[in-house]
Structure formats: C-alpha cells, structure tokens
Design a protein around this motif. Structure first.
Motif, short mmCIF file in Angstrom:
data_model
loop_
_atom_site.label_atom_id
_atom_site.label_comp_id
_atom_site.label_asym_id
_atom_site.label_seq_id
_atom_site.Cartn_x
_atom_site.Cartn_y
_atom_site.Cartn_z
N ARG A 162 0.85 -1.27 0.02
CA ARG A 162 -0.03 0.07 0.01
C ARG A 162 0.95 1.07 0.12
O ARG A 162 2.14 1.32 0.44
CB ARG A 162 -0.97 0.20 1.24
N ASP A 163 0.13 2.32 -0.56
CA ASP A 163 1.03 3.59 -0.54
C ASP A 163 1.08 3.96 0.89
O ASP A 163 0.30 3.77 1.91
CB ASP A 163 0.34 4.76 -1.09
N ALA A 164 2.13 4.80 1.24
CA ALA A 164 2.24 5.25 2.67
C ALA A 164 1.11 6.29 2.86
O ALA A 164 0.48 7.11 1.93
CB ALA A 164 3.55 6.18 2.87
N GLY A 169 -3.83 2.54 -3.34
CA GLY A 169 -2.29 2.04 -3.62
C GLY A 169 -2.19 0.64 -3.50
O GLY A 169 -0.92 0.71 -3.73
N ALA A 170 -3.07 0.02 -3.14
CA ALA A 170 -2.81 -1.51 -2.90
C ALA A 170 -2.39 -2.19 -4.16
O ALA A 170 -2.97 -1.60 -5.28
CB ALA A 170 -3.85 -2.31 -2.33
N ALA A 217 -5.30 -6.22 -3.08
CA ALA A 217 -6.75 -5.93 -2.96
C ALA A 217 -7.46 -7.11 -3.12
O ALA A 217 -8.87 -6.89 -2.69
CB ALA A 217 -6.81 -4.98 -4.44
N VAL A 218 -7.12 -8.06 -3.81
CA VAL A 218 -8.15 -9.28 -4.16
C VAL A 218 -8.19 -9.97 -2.76
O VAL A 218 -9.10 -10.52 -2.30
CB VAL A 218 -7.69 -10.14 -5.08
N GLY A 233 -8.64 -0.22 -12.91
CA GLY A 233 -8.61 0.71 -13.45
C GLY A 233 -8.59 1.73 -12.06
O GLY A 233 -7.94 2.87 -12.26
N ALA A 234 -8.85 1.27 -10.91
CA ALA A 234 -8.88 2.14 -9.76
C ALA A 234 -7.37 2.31 -9.34
O ALA A 234 -6.88 3.12 -8.52
CB ALA A 234 -9.67 1.60 -8.44
N GLY A 235 -6.49 1.16 -9.65
CA GLY A 235 -4.84 1.39 -9.42
C GLY A 235 -4.14 2.01 -10.48
O GLY A 235 -3.30 2.63 -10.35
N ALA A 236 -4.53 1.65 -11.95
CA ALA A 236 -4.03 2.17 -13.06
C ALA A 236 -4.20 3.52 -13.29
O ALA A 236 -3.51 4.15 -13.99
CB ALA A 236 -4.32 1.18 -14.22
#
Length: 341
Positions: free
Chosen positions: A6-8, A200-201, A206-207, A307-310
């Motif tokens: 994950r993002d910080a 950011g996962a 995420a899955v 798409g939520a990550g890309a």
C-alpha cells in the motif's frame, strides 16, 4: 510503496485520488461497453461472431444487446452513475446516505424500462416491489445477482484506502435490489478491492481484501442457499496464479466458477481475471469480454478494480464516448469532494 503493498498514509493528494477514482469509473464503463456484445453468448459463440474482441464492436443481431451501437454502455454503467450521483447528493445534504436514496435513484432510472429484458432480473423485481410500496430495506430480499456489485464503485470511492470500513455503506447500497447475503458479500468484495486499489494497494493485496470483506459480510442480508463467496474468490485467485496469462485465467475461472449473472459466479471470476491481468485494466477487460456469458458485467467489475489502481491513462481514449467520459470524470471529482464529509 510501503510494506503490505500500500502507499504510505497521506502520500496521495486529492488530485491523485481523483485520477484513481476516474480510472475506476472509466474502467467500469469501458468493461461494460467492450463486454456488451458478448453478453449472453458462450465463448465459442463469441469467437464465431467476432473472432477475438479487442475493443468496442457492434453486437451481433442475435445477441442480448442487439440494436445497440459499438461503444454503447448498458444498465450497469447507467445505474452506476445514477446511484453515484444520488449518494453524492445525500452526503452533500446530510453527511451520509440511506437505502432510500439508492432506491429512489434506481426507481427513477428503471420505472419506464421494466419490460426491457436487458435489465438485471433482481433489479427489475425489486423496482416493481418498490413501486408497489415495499420498504427499500426489503425490496431486494431475493436479489442474488451481480448488479449491485457492478454499481458499487461510488461506495468504494467514499472509503478509498480503507477497505475494512466499507461494510455498512455496502449493505445500504445493496438492500433495495440485492438484499441477500450472497449478493451483499459479493458487492462488498468488489468495493473492498476497489477501495484498496484507490489507496495504492497492489492487485494481490486488493483481491485478498476482497476475500476478507466477503467473509465479514457473509452474515448480512437475507440468507439464501449458495456457496461461500469468499471461498470462491480464493479459488479464483488460485486458478489465476496457475494460468499463464489473463486469457487463460479467464477461461479457467469461467469453466470452474462460471461467469453468469449470479453474484457467486460473476464476482469471483471478475476478481480472478483482475488478478490474472496483474492489475492491467485493458488486459482484464478483453479477457473477460472474450469468455462471454455475463461478459459486460464481469468485464465492468474487472475493469473497475484494475482501473482504480492504474488510473484513466491506462484506458484507450477512443473506447468511450467523450461525453460519457466527461460525466464520469465529473462524478469522480464530486465523489472525492464528498468523501471529505
């Protein structure tokens, strides 16, 4: 990227989050419109009519969506927008939304289309009950299909980066049309995956968040017979891990789990395809479209999660009508604004 994929905390600015939300919404719409011509067909029929689908095409004359033009979206995207705008309006006015807000949005969209066989069966039944006076919390008591999962993205946006916080809002969003434990667990799995990706996962994290959400939500809603959504997500991931690419992952998931309209089929398969595509929305959408069955919805879910990550730049601009894209981007900006409330 911090440990755990994950993002910080605090790294993403509102503009970055808005881009990810836009990627999620545009990914859902692109999956819907690319998968639309294959809906209701077997994988063999998809190949016979279209060869390999590699972008928007007009549906064949004997397909479910015959009469639509290449690049048109279905009820999945239209209801995602209607529900998303209703949720935003309620949060802007009261600081939260209720099942009744979702019910009014769906009835407003569907009341003149109930004889259209392309509307999801759970939604059509629930709207008839709502029009007859059923409470929103009870109208979806037998809805076990995947429509709520396809339009759950606005809830994910409200909980971006917090997949463990989605549960109550998922239930409120599902009850008017998809109030069974299976449909709620499936929609919660999708929302958790999307919320994780917005934070950011990686797709793997995420899955796994999706599986955990399905476990938590298994007891919410009216119990109906059916397999564990969480167990089927875990199986979908194993099938994807054993496949050489996303196309093979999609075929394996469809053959073992199914890719039909029931939530226990469509959602695990969509998440397996997203995992097999390694989070690439275009790869996921095309893989989902080419297996047929409930291809528009499976591709929409896989496209939204990826798409939520890309982000929106990962999707071909030529796939989607610019007016629809602008509306989805405006909804993304609005969701980010109301999230702060």
């Amino acid at each position: 990227m911090s440990p755990g994929g994950r993002d910080a905390p605090g790294r993403s600015r509102d503009g970055e989050l808005e881009a990810r939300v836009a990627g999620m919404l545009l990914g859902a719409a692109c999956g819907d419109l690319v998968g639309m011509p294959a809906a209701g067909l077997t994988a063999v029929e998809v190949r016979a009519r279209y060869g390999r689908i590699d972008g928007p095409v007009a549906p064949a004359g004997d397909s479910l969506h015959a009469g639509l033009a290449a690049g048109e979206v279905t009820d999945d995207t239209e209801l995602l927008i209607a529900v998303g705008e209703a949720i935003c309006a309620a949060v802007e006015e009261r600081g939260s939304f209720e099942a009744g807000d979702v019910a009014r949005a769906i009835v407003g969209w569907a009341r003149d289309r109930l004889d259209d066989p392309r509307i999801g069966p759970s939604t059509a039944r629930a709207v008839r009950r709502l029009l007859a006076g059923a409470p929103p919390e009870e109208a979806g008591r037998d809805g076990d299909t995947d429509g709520a999962a396809a339009r759950i993205a606005p809830v994910a946006a409200l909980h971006a980066g917090e997949p463990g916080a989605i549960d109550d809002d998922v239930v409120r969003a599902c009850l008017p049309t998809h109030g069974t434990d299976l449909a709620i667990a499936a929609a919660g799995a999708v929302a958790a995956a999307e919320a994780a990706r917005l934070g950011g996962a990686t797709i793997e994290v995420a899955v796994d968040d999706a599986r955990r959400a399905a476990e938590r939500l298994a007891g919410r809603g009216r119990p109906v017979p059916g397999p564990s959504v969480a167990a089927r997500i875990a199986l979908a991931v194993r099938l994807a891990e054993g496949a050489a690419d996303a196309d093979r992952a999609a075929r394996a998931c469809a053959e073992v789990l199914g890719a039909g309209v029931r939530a226990v089929e469509a959602v695990p398969t969509a998440l397996g395809i997203a995992a097999g595509a390694r989070g690439d929305p275009v790869v996921a959408i095309l893989a989902a479209a080419n297996v047929g069955d409930d291809a528009d919805t499976v591709a929409a879910i896989a496209g939204a999660v990826c798409g939520a990550g890309a982000g929106p730049e990962a999707l071909p601009a030529g796939w989607i009508d610019p007016r629809l894209a602008a509306r989805l981007r405006a909804l993304a900006a609005r969701l980010v604004r109301v999230r702060a409330r």
